[in-house]
Design an enzyme around this catalytic site. Structure first.
Site, PDB file in Angstrom:
ATOM      1  N   ARG A 181       0.828  -1.204   0.000  1.00 45.08           N
ATOM      2  CA  ARG A 181       0.000   0.000   0.000  1.00 45.08           C
ATOM      3  C   ARG A 181       0.868   1.263   0.000  1.00 45.08           C
ATOM      4  O   ARG A 181       2.013   1.240   0.418  1.00 45.08           O
ATOM      5  CB  ARG A 181      -0.935   0.011   1.209  1.00 45.08           C
ATOM      6  CG  ARG A 181      -2.055  -1.008   1.117  1.00 45.08           C
ATOM      7  CD  ARG A 181      -3.014  -0.913   2.293  1.00 45.08           C
ATOM      8  NE  ARG A 181      -2.341  -1.074   3.583  1.00 45.08           N
ATOM      9  CZ  ARG A 181      -2.026  -0.086   4.410  1.00 45.08           C
ATOM     10  NH1 ARG A 181      -2.340   1.164   4.100  1.00 45.08           N
ATOM     11  NH2 ARG A 181      -1.427  -0.329   5.550  1.00 45.08           N
ATOM     12  N   LYS A 326      -8.412  -2.448   1.272  1.00 45.97           N
ATOM     13  CA  LYS A 326      -8.309  -1.556   2.421  1.00 45.97           C
ATOM     14  C   LYS A 326      -9.068  -0.250   2.208  1.00 45.97           C
ATOM     15  O   LYS A 326      -9.536   0.367   3.174  1.00 45.97           O
ATOM     16  CB  LYS A 326      -6.837  -1.282   2.737  1.00 45.97           C
ATOM     17  CG  LYS A 326      -6.100  -2.510   3.286  1.00 45.97           C
ATOM     18  CD  LYS A 326      -6.765  -3.087   4.529  1.00 45.97           C
ATOM     19  CE  LYS A 326      -5.940  -4.205   5.164  1.00 45.97           C
ATOM     20  NZ  LYS A 326      -6.650  -4.818   6.313  1.00 45.97           N
ATOM     21  N   HIS A 345     -10.943  -4.022  12.962  1.00 45.29           N
ATOM     22  CA  HIS A 345      -9.830  -4.683  12.278  1.00 45.29           C
ATOM     23  C   HIS A 345      -9.393  -5.836  13.167  1.00 45.29           C
ATOM     24  O   HIS A 345      -8.532  -5.698  14.015  1.00 45.29           O
ATOM     25  CB  HIS A 345      -8.688  -3.680  12.063  1.00 45.29           C
ATOM     26  CG  HIS A 345      -7.583  -4.218  11.207  1.00 45.29           C
ATOM     27  ND1 HIS A 345      -6.287  -3.798  11.300  1.00 45.29           N
ATOM     28  CD2 HIS A 345      -7.596  -5.158  10.231  1.00 45.29           C
ATOM     29  CE1 HIS A 345      -5.543  -4.452  10.424  1.00 45.29           C
ATOM     30  NE2 HIS A 345      -6.317  -5.278   9.763  1.00 45.29           N
ATOM     31  N   SER A 363       0.793  -6.746  12.863  1.00 50.49           N
ATOM     32  CA  SER A 363       1.590  -7.757  12.180  1.00 50.49           C
ATOM     33  C   SER A 363       2.619  -8.377  13.127  1.00 50.49           C
ATOM     34  O   SER A 363       3.297  -7.670  13.873  1.00 50.49           O
ATOM     35  CB  SER A 363       2.306  -7.121  10.984  1.00 50.49           C
ATOM     36  OG  SER A 363       3.081  -8.063  10.305  1.00 50.49           O
ATOM     37  N   LYS A 367      -1.962 -13.012  15.362  1.00 53.71           N
ATOM     38  CA  LYS A 367      -3.412 -12.913  15.201  1.00 53.71           C
ATOM     39  C   LYS A 367      -3.958 -14.030  14.304  1.00 53.71           C
ATOM     40  O   LYS A 367      -4.933 -14.700  14.650  1.00 53.71           O
ATOM     41  CB  LYS A 367      -3.780 -11.545  14.624  1.00 53.71           C
ATOM     42  CG  LYS A 367      -5.277 -11.324  14.475  1.00 53.71           C
ATOM     43  CD  LYS A 367      -5.612  -9.941  13.946  1.00 53.71           C
ATOM     44  CE  LYS A 367      -5.251  -9.815  12.486  1.00 53.71           C
ATOM     45  NZ  LYS A 367      -5.818  -8.586  11.874  1.00 53.71           N
ATOM     46  N   THR A 368      -3.313 -14.231  13.157  1.00 49.22           N
ATOM     47  CA  THR A 368      -3.776 -15.258  12.214  1.00 49.22           C
ATOM     48  C   THR A 368      -3.625 -16.652  12.816  1.00 49.22           C
ATOM     49  O   THR A 368      -4.543 -17.476  12.761  1.00 49.22           O
ATOM     50  CB  THR A 368      -2.989 -15.168  10.887  1.00 49.22           C
ATOM     51  OG1 THR A 368      -3.154 -13.862  10.347  1.00 49.22           O
ATOM     52  CG2 THR A 368      -3.484 -16.201   9.889  1.00 49.22           C
ATOM     53  N   ASP A 382      -9.908 -10.859   9.280  1.00 46.24           N
ATOM     54  CA  ASP A 382      -9.344  -9.506   9.224  1.00 46.24           C
ATOM     55  C   ASP A 382     -10.318  -8.353   9.484  1.00 46.24           C
ATOM     56  O   ASP A 382      -9.958  -7.402  10.140  1.00 46.24           O
ATOM     57  CB  ASP A 382      -8.685  -9.307   7.857  1.00 46.24           C
ATOM     58  CG  ASP A 382      -7.728  -8.130   7.821  1.00 46.24           C
ATOM     59  OD1 ASP A 382      -6.928  -7.992   8.763  1.00 46.24           O
ATOM     60  OD2 ASP A 382      -7.777  -7.354   6.856  1.00 46.24           O
ATOM     61  N   ARG A 447       1.559 -12.357  -1.187  1.00 50.33           N
ATOM     62  CA  ARG A 447       0.215 -12.556  -0.630  1.00 50.33           C
ATOM     63  C   ARG A 447      -0.593 -13.575  -1.428  1.00 50.33           C
ATOM     64  O   ARG A 447      -0.368 -13.777  -2.609  1.00 50.33           O
ATOM     65  CB  ARG A 447      -0.552 -11.230  -0.658  1.00 50.33           C
ATOM     66  CG  ARG A 447       0.043 -10.133   0.223  1.00 50.33           C
ATOM     67  CD  ARG A 447      -0.560 -10.169   1.593  1.00 50.33           C
ATOM     68  NE  ARG A 447      -0.097  -9.084   2.444  1.00 50.33           N
ATOM     69  CZ  ARG A 447      -0.674  -8.766   3.590  1.00 50.33           C
ATOM     70  NH1 ARG A 447      -1.729  -9.431   4.017  1.00 50.33           N
ATOM     71  NH2 ARG A 447      -0.199  -7.794   4.342  1.00 50.33           N
TER      72      ARG A 447
END
Length: 663
Positions: A181, A326, A345, A363, A367-368, A382, A447
């Site tokens: 981004r 996003k 989020h 990051s 979390k994942t 997400d 990704r």
């Protein structure tokens, strides 16, 4: 070898042929035991190869209608009329600001369809001449509408250099010069709609632009898209809650972008698509074309612009697909709170008994990993909404990091990378097409975008009841935060607004020290309103539903990075399991210094000495100094929020401030 001439023979010789060679006469036989038989089929009716190829595909649109006849506004219309209305809607979306109408649009790929025939008007009909016609007005823009993944694969491989099918069946693509981004190039129109609502100024991710500049960029993007032979259009939904879903239209120049959004947004059924109508929000992705750097507010040839008043987004100068995902998340952060729905989020999963947990974390916090639990259903990884009815996933897919991906560590993600999945910027072996996830030659930010149903334990539809637990994850490389702390409401708001984790930055001379990172609401780049507004909504919903807040440190223990060691994943999983089961609520607690956190004195499966960080530090003074240092960083970060009033008085603000470090 004479013929018997009888009717039962399988063949006979005709000795009267001029060539002197006998002619074989084949005849049908009823003998079932014949070994040699004629298995030829009726010849195809096609007279040319093109006709033969046309028979290969069934004649149906990608969105084949189910109900018949179609009804629009109570009036039955034919399939042809429905498609015409649909194309008129797309033409209106692509209308320029300086011309009254949009381009002439037709369905299908120009390489596969004939040029539409222009019907001659009747002599008695008078047409007003169009004065502003140009060469572009003489061409058709071919609309490839809601294509299937298979069709988009064909388009990408045929027209987009750098598109390949990998050994697992995923489509490998390249996003161009930008592989992430560009937050500094993102702009939001500041007008009457947003002046008082949005968070502007210091600390805000919202960099302003005026309406006129947005319209200049919009014109540039739309003109570019209308100049192309083919344009991809996706009509899809955001938010699995049927009462609060948003209709989005994505207009793009690349099949890769169309497939990406097909995966990331919610895919409509054919019936839903029939009644789609006018979208609530439209993206014009002209990422291959740069913005004009001399345009006011521009700082580079890249510009990502959101106009909440017009409900439009324009992308110029970047082909990174994550900008669309996003950008829409930012829009939901604006639209949902207006309906008293909290946008988050976060990851979200649900136990077999219906207990829902939210996972927040930047990051590297896990979390994942922690929200993916084979004993629980995945609602989403997400983006979520929390309404008066419960939680719902905003998206229809997952956008997973692939760097150093392995089957052993992340089996669900590994198995989801199959046909239909988009792989961005990965490196693969030339002959076998096997992806090397450790190769960062293009970028570290590799990704995979895939539909959420590619995850085996995904809950479809992606909705659930009210959360019981709100888990804030931090990877504390300073090594002073406890592995788990129970938070009161004010503390939950404080740490939610802070959005803390600590990164470990390497330097050339080998010195590696922790760097504190703060991201408001664990997603500062995407929020539209002031962080305290989201925090107040979170506290209100937690209080009303009786949810508990937790701070879980997945970072270091026994010292900072370099002297201590990372808390074992097995211990963190035991902590998360105890939160889910409710066992941790029954534990005995004591309070820590400085941050005033409540920590359990013991927990089954986790060594008691690590539950209080001070126990694991051999140098107690160093522990206290580091604790005060981190507390100071929290205080400094919170200064930008300290003067903001929540509600009509400052009581709540003061309560939140008191929940932070105290020394």
């Amino acid at each position: 070898m004479a013929s018997n001439g009888g009717g039962n023979g399988e063949f006979s010789f005709d000795s009267k042929r001029k060539s002197g060679l006998p002619k074989i006469q084949t005849q049908k036989t009823d003998d079932e035991n014949v070994v040699c038989h004629d298995d030829s089929a009726t010849p195809v009716k096609a007279q040319t190869l093109d006709e033969l190829h046309s028979l290969q595909k069934k004649k149906s649109a990608p969105t084949t209608p189910i109900k018949s006849p179609h009804v629009f506004g109570g009036v039955a219309v034919s399939e042809e009329e429905r498609q015409t209305q649909q194309l008129q809607s797309i033409s209106a979306s692509l209308a320029s600001l300086t011309r009254e109408t949009g381009p002439k649009v037709v369905r299908g790929d120009p390489s596969r369809t004939e040029t539409p025939k222009v019907q001659k008007p009747a002599h008695h009909v008078h047409h007003t001449p169009v004065l502003n016609i140009s060469d572009s007005g003489l061409k058709f823009t071919h609309i490839l509408y809601n294509l299937s993944p298979a069709e988009l694969y064909e388009q990408a491989i045929k027209y987009e250099k750098g598109s390949f099918i990998t050994s697992s069946g995923a489509l490998a693509t390249l996003s161009g010069a930008k592989t992430g981004r560009s937050p500094r190039d993102k702009r939001v129109v500041r007008d009457e709609t947003t002046e008082d609502d949005l968070w502007w100024g210091k600390g805000s991710p919202n960099i302003e632009m005026d309406e006129q500049t947005f319209l200049i960029n919009r014109e540039r993007a739309v003109d570019y898209l209308c100049s192309l032979e083919r344009v991809y259009v996706n009509d899809q939904f955001l938010n699995w809650d049927p009462n609060n879903r948003i209709k989005v239209r994505i207009v793009s120049a690349r099949a890769y972008h169309s497939l990406f959004m097909h995966n990331m947004c919610i895919r409509p059924t054919p019936e839903e698509l029939e009644d789609f109508g006018t979208p609530d929000f439209t993206i014009y992705n002209a990422g291959q074309f740069p913005c004009n750097r001399y345009t006011h507010y521009m700082t580079s040839s890249t510009s990502i612009d959101i106009n909440l008043g017009r409900r439009e987004m324009v992308i110029l100068g970047t082909q990174y697909a994550g900008e669309m995902k996003k950008g829409l998340f930012g829009v939901m952060h604006y639209l949902m709170p207006k309906r008293q729905i909290l946008s988050l989020h976060s990851g979200c999963n649900m136990g077999k008994e219906g207990d829902v947990a939210l996972f927040f974390g930047l990051s590297g916090t896990g979390k994942t990993t922690l929200s993916t639990d084979h004993n629980r259903y995945l609602i989403g990884d997400d983006e979520h909404c929390w309404s008066n009815h419960g939680v719902s996933n905003i998206e229809g897919g997952c956008y997973a990091k692939c760097v150093d991906l392995s089957r052993e560590k992340e089996p669900d993600i590994w198995n989801a990378i199959k046909f239909g999945t988009v792989l961005e910027n990965v490196v693969f072996e030339e002959h076998t097409r096997e992806v090397d996830y450790a190769d960062k030659s293009v970028t570290e930010n590799t990704r995979a975008a895939y539909p959420i149903e590619y995850i085996p334990n995904a809950k479809i539809p992606c909705v659930g009841p009210h959360p019981k637990n709100v888990i804030l994850l931090a990877c504390d490389a300073f090594g002073v935060l406890p592995p788990v702390s129970k938070l009161n409401l004010a503390q939950t708001m404080y740490h939610f607004i802070s959005g803390y984790t600590a990164l470990v930055a390497g330097t050339e001379d080998g010195i590696k020290e922790p760097t504190a990172t703060f991201s408001a609401c664990f997603g500062a780049a995407f929020i539209m309103l002031h962080p305290t507004k989201y925090a107040a909504m979170l506290a209100e919903k937690m209080q009303k539903q009786g949810a508990t807040g937790w701070l879980v440190n997945t970072g270091w223990s026994g010292g900072s990075y370099g002297s201590g060691s990372r808390i074992k994943l097995a211990y963190t999983r035991k902590i998360i399991d105890a939160i889910h089961s409710g066992a941790l609520l029954k534990a005995e607690y004591k309070k820590t210094d400085v941050f005033g956190l409540e920590i359990p004195t013991e927990l089954e499966g986790v060594p008691s000495e690590i539950l209080d960080p001070v126990n694991t530090w051999p140098d107690k003074k160093a522990h206290k100094d580091t604790l005060l240092k981190l507390g100071g960083l929290f205080k400094k970060n919170f200064e930008v929020f300290a003067n903001y009033k929540i509600g009509t008085d400052s009581n709540l603000t003061e309560e939140i401030l008191a929940a932070g470090p105290n020394f």
